[in-house]
Design a protein around this motif. Structure first.
Motif, PDB file in Angstrom:
ATOM      1  N   TYR A 167       3.775   1.521  -1.209  1.00 11.94           N
ATOM      2  CA  TYR A 167       4.353   1.609  -2.554  1.00 11.94           C
ATOM      3  C   TYR A 167       3.326   2.195  -3.533  1.00 11.94           C
ATOM      4  O   TYR A 167       3.619   3.113  -4.297  1.00 11.94           O
ATOM      5  CB  TYR A 167       4.788   0.206  -2.970  1.00 11.94           C
ATOM      6  N   ASP A 168       2.087   1.666  -3.471  1.00 16.13           N
ATOM      7  CA  ASP A 168       0.991   2.197  -4.306  1.00 16.13           C
ATOM      8  C   ASP A 168       0.833   3.700  -4.096  1.00 16.13           C
ATOM      9  O   ASP A 168       0.566   4.449  -5.028  1.00 16.13           O
ATOM     10  CB  ASP A 168      -0.339   1.543  -3.899  1.00 16.13           C
ATOM     11  N   GLU A 169       0.957   4.124  -2.859  1.00 19.21           N
ATOM     12  CA  GLU A 169       0.685   5.520  -2.521  1.00 19.21           C
ATOM     13  C   GLU A 169       1.918   6.410  -2.688  1.00 19.21           C
ATOM     14  O   GLU A 169       1.864   7.604  -2.393  1.00 19.21           O
ATOM     15  CB  GLU A 169       0.128   5.592  -1.092  1.00 19.21           C
ATOM     16  N   GLY A 170       3.027   5.804  -3.138  1.00 22.86           N
ATOM     17  CA  GLY A 170       4.227   6.602  -3.402  1.00 22.86           C
ATOM     18  C   GLY A 170       4.926   7.079  -2.147  1.00 22.86           C
ATOM     19  O   GLY A 170       5.686   8.039  -2.182  1.00 22.86           O
ATOM     20  N   ARG A 185       0.832  -1.204   0.000  1.00 21.05           N
ATOM     21  CA  ARG A 185       0.000   0.000   0.000  1.00 21.05           C
ATOM     22  C   ARG A 185       0.870   1.259   0.000  1.00 21.05           C
ATOM     23  O   ARG A 185       0.596   2.222  -0.706  1.00 21.05           O
ATOM     24  CB  ARG A 185      -0.880   0.043   1.247  1.00 21.05           C
ATOM     25  N   ARG A 198      -1.989  10.212  -6.698  1.00 23.68           N
ATOM     26  CA  ARG A 198      -0.663  10.045  -7.295  1.00 23.68           C
ATOM     27  C   ARG A 198      -0.550  10.754  -8.643  1.00 23.68           C
ATOM     28  O   ARG A 198       0.502  11.281  -8.982  1.00 23.68           O
ATOM     29  CB  ARG A 198      -0.339   8.559  -7.486  1.00 23.68           C
ATOM     30  N   ARG A 235      -0.623   2.206 -11.008  1.00 18.20           N
ATOM     31  CA  ARG A 235      -1.556   1.191 -10.535  1.00 18.20           C
ATOM     32  C   ARG A 235      -1.721   1.267  -9.027  1.00 18.20           C
ATOM     33  O   ARG A 235      -0.849   1.771  -8.314  1.00 18.20           O
ATOM     34  CB  ARG A 235      -1.055  -0.194 -10.899  1.00 18.20           C
ATOM     35  N   ALA A 236      -2.832   0.745  -8.563  1.00 15.83           N
ATOM     36  CA  ALA A 236      -3.028   0.556  -7.125  1.00 15.83           C
ATOM     37  C   ALA A 236      -3.712  -0.779  -6.946  1.00 15.83           C
ATOM     38  O   ALA A 236      -4.635  -1.125  -7.691  1.00 15.83           O
ATOM     39  CB  ALA A 236      -3.881   1.685  -6.545  1.00 15.83           C
ATOM     40  N   THR A 271      -6.314   6.551  -4.477  1.00 14.09           N
ATOM     41  CA  THR A 271      -4.844   6.453  -4.483  1.00 14.09           C
ATOM     42  C   THR A 271      -4.286   6.938  -5.821  1.00 14.09           C
ATOM     43  O   THR A 271      -3.329   7.706  -5.866  1.00 14.09           O
ATOM     44  CB  THR A 271      -4.413   4.985  -4.225  1.00 14.09           C
TER      45      THR A 271
END
Lengths: 324, 324
Positions: A172-175, A170, B249, B143-144, B245
């Motif tokens: 990682y997904d959210e940066g 998560r 981003r 991607r999320a 998300t």
């Protein structure tokens, strides 16, 4: 063997097997609990590792702990043995080869057995790869949890590991920047990118390998890491819920709960947190660490099943080799 | 084939394959999108069903949709193909047999491709056996989710099914009477006791079979069942989180999100709930249903890769067979 006098009878022996989520411990002892042989192998949980691997691991421990003749009784406690099909597979596999009589039961039940020396009501809480709470009330079994990694096992090692990896993904997904715990887990798994964890989990790692990530989370919790604390406190809440479910169902609000399993070995704070959650509602429930390894429970059941009483000599002998 | 004039060139064809979590849809079309053959088989997600089954299913669809000669391009979009090892296995398997060129990509990317006709920013949200949100910003993929049934896929069919089964087991642990939803699911799984669900899941059912329980939850949600509503609203929240998300981003607060996948087919209310959660924070984000099946995206990619433009004729042809 002809049973004509005391000393021959003393040579009779039993086998106990504790099939936990990630490893299997077996021992053979004389009827008085004196250790003859012991061995540890991989998991014999068919649901988790499949029949072939479970078979290999079970045969391995039995071949090593057996003595020259058949044991009088062999008690095997393992997760996944509630499944009738799995029980049949194991019985066919043993086929009277290692013992005159084989008893198949759950790992929770044999762990519970170790708490039954001394009076008062007891409960066992296991938190290893999986999680379950178990007690017996007037001989009737009561359980909460223990539904395996896909459907339940809240608060368990696998559950903790999944939470931790999910948090990494998560983030990682959210940066977000990787946390201290993220870096620690990625280092352990020997990966450079979160995506590689996913590849590794699905292509190389079994449930047990994934569950091992819980060790890092538990260690970080002990060291004061806040992210690990969040996960472990949620685990404590879930494990306390299992205990409270059994208290409610049994109506027994005064008892001792023995904590057993690998995750408790790494984390004292986890036991403390469970204690706080449970004692806040039930001040007469005592949470303590289990003093025996599960295999001792299998041996105790086998000794009783062989018609002998668990007396002080047996306890003394067990304490010599089966302390947790 | 000797390419000497227009009419011969028109006979060139492409293959598109959409490997979702539970089934695989393949089609072969002419360069103008006109359908030649189509077929549906089981999953080709190696992570979910293993290599042997994935291989069998992929060969099955390709053998059926191929024409006499090799296709010009074959685009295969499937979950699990981010894994380098899996990509290599599939490439070796095809070995130049079905097409002059094979492109392996994700099922999210081909579903996204179907949203790219017409202007404006777009995002795809898939909720089938698994879940993922995907968009491209200046050609860069974002991607999320989509981390598979063990580590992520929040809000997906498998996730919904697991939640529902976990609720059944908790209710059983706590000695509660079975709910309407519990009885419905137990009837579908043909079991009499909750314990039998556990045995079935671990010994007989694959991830895809478990995920099918989500259909019952989604149907019950449509019919106003409160327990189902609780689970489905949580799924909606998780799916909305995936969308949010990507909005955060990408910084794109005005776009269209296309919902695709089996769970949306069963539940309109799920799309409505996601809409409420997302539009409350981002009023310029529009949530809508995806009008094409994923396989159309694979065909579109293949047509472009073959050097042709997706024009009105192509769209008209696709609409003839690829509407969701």
């Amino acid at each position: 063997m002809i049973r004509i006098c005391g000393w021959v009878r003393l040579m009779e022996y039993v086998i106990g097997v504790d099939g936990g989520g990630s490893k299997t411990e077996a021992a053979s002892t004389l009827i008085n609990g004196k250790l003859m042989k012991r061995h540890i192998s991989g998991s014999i949980n068919i649901n988790a590792v499949g029949y072939e691997e479970a078979k290999r691991n079970l045969i391995e421990v039995l071949e090593i702990v057996k003595l020259e003749e058949k044991a009088k009784i062999c008690v095997i406690g393992a997760a996944g043995l509630e499944n009738e099909k799995n029980r049949k597979l194991i019985m066919e596999l043993l086929n009277g080869k290692y013992a005159e009589k084989v008893i198949l039961t759950s790992d929770a039940k044999i762990a519970y057995k170790t708490t039954q020396m001394g009076g008062g009501d007891k409960m066992i809480l296991i938190c290893g790869t999986g999680s379950i709470a178990y007690m017996e009330v007037n001989g009737k079994p009561l359980r909460a949890g223990g539904w395996g990694y896909l459907l339940g096992d809240e608060g368990s090692g696998f559950w903790i590991a999944r939470k931790a990896i999910n948090k990494i993904l998560r983030g990682y997904d959210e940066g977000r920047q990787p946390t201290k715990l993220t870096l620690k887990i990625m280092e352990k798994l020997n990966v450079n990118k979160p995506q590689e964890i996913v590849e590794k989990v699905y292509s190389e790692m079994g449930i047990i390998d994934v569950a091992r990530v819980a060790e890092d989370v538990a260690k970080a919790f002990e060291e004061g890491d806040e992210e690990a604390e969040e996960i472990m406190m949620e685990a404590a809440w879930e494990l306390a819920r299992l205990i409270k479910t059994l208290i409610k169902r049994s109506g027994i609000e005064k008892c001792e709960v023995y904590c057993s399993g690998g995750v408790f070995k790494t984390s004292n704070k986890l036991i403390e947190a469970i204690r706080r959650y449970v004692e806040a509602e039930y001040p007469n429930v005592k949470i303590c660490r289990c003093s025996y390894r599960g295999v001792a429970g299998a041996i105790l059941m086998a000794i009783e099943e062989a018609g002998f009483t668990v007396n002080e000599e047996v306890i003394r002998n067990l304490e010599g080799w089966a302390n947790a």
